[in-house]
Structures are given as C-alpha cells and as structure tokens.
Scaffold this active site. Structure first.
Site, PDB file in Angstrom:
ATOM      1  N   ASP A 141      32.866  45.854  50.645  1.00 15.76           N
ATOM      2  CA  ASP A 141      34.150  46.476  50.325  1.00 15.76           C
ATOM      3  C   ASP A 141      34.304  47.783  51.086  1.00 15.76           C
ATOM      4  O   ASP A 141      34.966  48.717  50.620  1.00 15.76           O
ATOM      5  CB  ASP A 141      34.236  46.720  48.808  1.00 15.76           C
ATOM      6  CG  ASP A 141      35.651  47.045  48.358  1.00 15.76           C
ATOM      7  OD1 ASP A 141      35.798  47.660  47.273  1.00 15.76           O
ATOM      8  OD2 ASP A 141      36.610  46.710  49.099  1.00 15.76           O
ATOM      9  N   LYS A 144      36.647  47.358  57.010  1.00 20.38           N
ATOM     10  CA  LYS A 144      36.827  45.904  57.196  1.00 20.38           C
ATOM     11  C   LYS A 144      36.280  45.441  58.548  1.00 20.38           C
ATOM     12  O   LYS A 144      35.801  44.320  58.662  1.00 20.38           O
ATOM     13  CB  LYS A 144      38.308  45.530  57.044  1.00 20.38           C
ATOM     14  CG  LYS A 144      38.938  46.085  55.755  1.00 20.38           C
ATOM     15  CD  LYS A 144      38.074  45.893  54.522  1.00 20.38           C
ATOM     16  CE  LYS A 144      38.466  46.848  53.395  1.00 20.38           C
ATOM     17  NZ  LYS A 144      37.434  46.899  52.300  1.00 20.38           N
ATOM     18  N   ASP A 169      35.637  41.657  49.728  1.00 22.17           N
ATOM     19  CA  ASP A 169      36.977  42.020  49.272  1.00 22.17           C
ATOM     20  C   ASP A 169      37.921  42.113  50.480  1.00 22.17           C
ATOM     21  O   ASP A 169      37.476  42.288  51.619  1.00 22.17           O
ATOM     22  CB  ASP A 169      36.940  43.376  48.550  1.00 22.17           C
ATOM     23  CG  ASP A 169      38.272  43.691  47.860  1.00 22.17           C
ATOM     24  OD1 ASP A 169      38.567  44.884  47.680  1.00 22.17           O
ATOM     25  OD2 ASP A 169      39.007  42.749  47.517  1.00 22.17           O
ATOM     26  N   ASN A 170      39.213  41.997  50.257  1.00 19.20           N
ATOM     27  CA  ASN A 170      40.244  42.300  51.257  1.00 19.20           C
ATOM     28  C   ASN A 170      40.237  41.425  52.497  1.00 19.20           C
ATOM     29  O   ASN A 170      40.599  41.887  53.589  1.00 19.20           O
ATOM     30  CB  ASN A 170      40.125  43.769  51.726  1.00 19.20           C
ATOM     31  CG  ASN A 170      40.033  44.736  50.594  1.00 19.20           C
ATOM     32  OD1 ASN A 170      39.025  45.426  50.422  1.00 19.20           O
ATOM     33  ND2 ASN A 170      41.076  44.796  49.786  1.00 19.20           N
ATOM     34  N   GLU A 199      44.973  44.820  44.984  1.00 18.45           N
ATOM     35  CA  GLU A 199      44.890  45.529  43.708  1.00 18.45           C
ATOM     36  C   GLU A 199      46.222  46.191  43.339  1.00 18.45           C
ATOM     37  O   GLU A 199      46.861  46.830  44.158  1.00 18.45           O
ATOM     38  CB  GLU A 199      43.767  46.575  43.732  1.00 18.45           C
ATOM     39  CG  GLU A 199      43.734  47.481  44.928  1.00 18.45           C
ATOM     40  CD  GLU A 199      42.827  46.951  46.041  1.00 18.45           C
ATOM     41  OE1 GLU A 199      42.627  45.731  46.137  1.00 18.45           O
ATOM     42  OE2 GLU A 199      42.333  47.766  46.824  1.00 18.45           O
TER      43      GLU A 199
END
Ligand SMILES: O=C(NCCCCc1cc2ccncc2s1)c1cc(-c2ccc(F)cc2)cc(O)c1O
Ligand SMILES: [Mg+2]
Length: 214
Positions: A141, A144, A169-170, A199
């Site tokens: 997380d 990226k 995540d993401n 989120e």
C-alpha cells in the site's frame, strides 16, 4: 498554523475512539475521512476484503508497505493470532510519528513493529534484522510504482515462500499496471482481483490477491 491531515486524524482518534479498542479507532477514522476530510486509508469497504484474507491466512509473520496513519496496521493487528507480528514500513517520518500514536491508542503496539525508511533499503535487511525466514502475508500500500520492483526484490531476498500471499491496494486507482501485468502473467503467481471502490468514494478501485507458487 496549519496542522497536517494525519495530525487532525490523530486528534479525532484521541477525542472519539476508546483507548485500547482497535475497532473504535478504525471506525473513528472511517467516519472522519468519509464525512470530514478524505485520506488515503484502505478504508472500510476494501478493509473488509483485507480482513477476510488476514482471517483466512492467519499469518505468523506479516509485512505492510505503507503505514500512513496506521489505520490498516490497527485493522490487521486486531485480527492477528497470538505470537504473530506485523512489520509495517513507512517512508515519511511525520506519518510514522502519527501512526505510532494511533497504534498505541488502539492498544495493538505489542503486535506491530513500525520501521521507518524506504522499502528498497529495508527489504534486503529484513531477514537478518528480524530473524525471519519468510512472510506469510504482505500488504502492498505504498508508492504504486514500487509494487513491482519491491515484489521482485522480496523474491530475490528469499522473503517469499511457496504459499506466501501478496495483497495489493489501489491496483485500479491510482493503479499499478506493471505490477498487475506481472502477477497476472507470471506462472509463479495465482492472482485474483477483488472489485471494490476507492476509499470513501464511488470511484472504482480494487485489491489484487496473489499467491506465490515458488
Ligand atoms: O499513494 C498512495 N499511497 C502511498 C503513499 C506513499 C507512502 C510510502 C510508504 C513507503 C514505505 C517504504 N518505502 C516507500 C514508501 S512510499 C495512495 C494514494 C491514493 C489516492 C487515490 C486517489 C487520489 F486522487 C489520490 C490518492 C489512495 C491510496 O489508497 C493510496 O494508498
Ligand atoms: Mg492505498
């Protein structure tokens, strides 16, 4: 004088959350970030997906890359079996200082080790520093564009074993296209996408769960 967003989140936790109650810390941060000001916690919707994977894997040794305010560290730590440990890594000293206090307020400091510095420096040292053989579960997380190089580095440093699980995540927003292509295309990973939302928003995002096959 301008306080920072992490400082305002910590203030809200101290004002509204019950000391020693990890769930109340998580809920307080979610309420604040949904209704007062957005912040880049994994959040309640993707957090539920993360919870289910943590409960399924019951990791003895877990790594989180990207602590921010400690929201997911608290979420994860509250689900860890006894004698297991989450090592969470944060690059930004301001975020790390806030996260330490959030983790302490939640009463999970005995399950969490927070280390500061860039992942590229720390990953090669972790086996020695922490007497580790490998991680059962890794939550990515952080930056990226570091997901892929750091995954390759963890492979090279022998931090992944057959069955180790990566949770990222993401993968849609902000996105990690090179990472996705790698784990989905490599015969060394079995990958699965969990569709969700960024989120506290309606924007599409998702979590990628990838099992390392060795
Ligand atoms: O950048 C994000 N997260 C990483 C922060 C970088 C922290 C780091 C930790 C560390 C540790 C070790 N080495 C190096 C590093 S670098 C992030 C951003 C968004 C987002 C989404 C839409 C937006 F419009 C604007 C932001 C949402 C998210 O859920 C995120 O996680
Ligand atoms: Mg994130």
């Amino acid at each position: 004088y301008g306080s920072t967003r992490p400082e305002r989140i910590l203030a809200e936790v101290k004002r509204k959350a019950t000391r020693g109650d990890a769930r109340s810390v998580v809920d307080t941060i979610d309420q604040y970030c949904r209704h007062q000001e957005w912040a880049m916690n994994v959040g309640d919707e993707k957090g539920t997906i993360l919870d289910s994977i943590v409960c399924e894997v019951k990791p003895r040794a877990m790594l989180e890359l990207g602590t921010y305010c400690g929201y997911s560290a608290v979420r994860i730590a509250s689900l860890l079996p006894p004698n297991s440990r989450l090592i969470t890594m944060e690059f930004n000293p301001v975020f790390a200082a806030i996260a330490r206090q959030v983790i302490a307020w939640a009463g999970v400091e005995d399950k969490v080790v927070l280390i500061e510095g860039p992942s590229g420096d720390w990953i090669p040292k972790m086996k020695k520093e922490f007497g580790l053989t490998s991680f059962d579960l890794v939550f990515l997380d952080h930056w990226k564009d570091c997901y892929l190089p750091d995954t390759k580095l963890m492979e090279e440093c022998g931090l992944l074993r057959t069955g180790s699980i990566l949770v990222a995540d993401n993968v849609i927003c902000p996105g990690a296209p090179d990472y996705l292509e790698y784990v989905r295309g490599s015969p060394r990973y079995e990958s699965k996408y969990f569709r969700s939302h960024l989120e506290y928003t309606r924007v599409e995002d998702g979590i990628e769960k990838s099992v390392f096959l060795g």
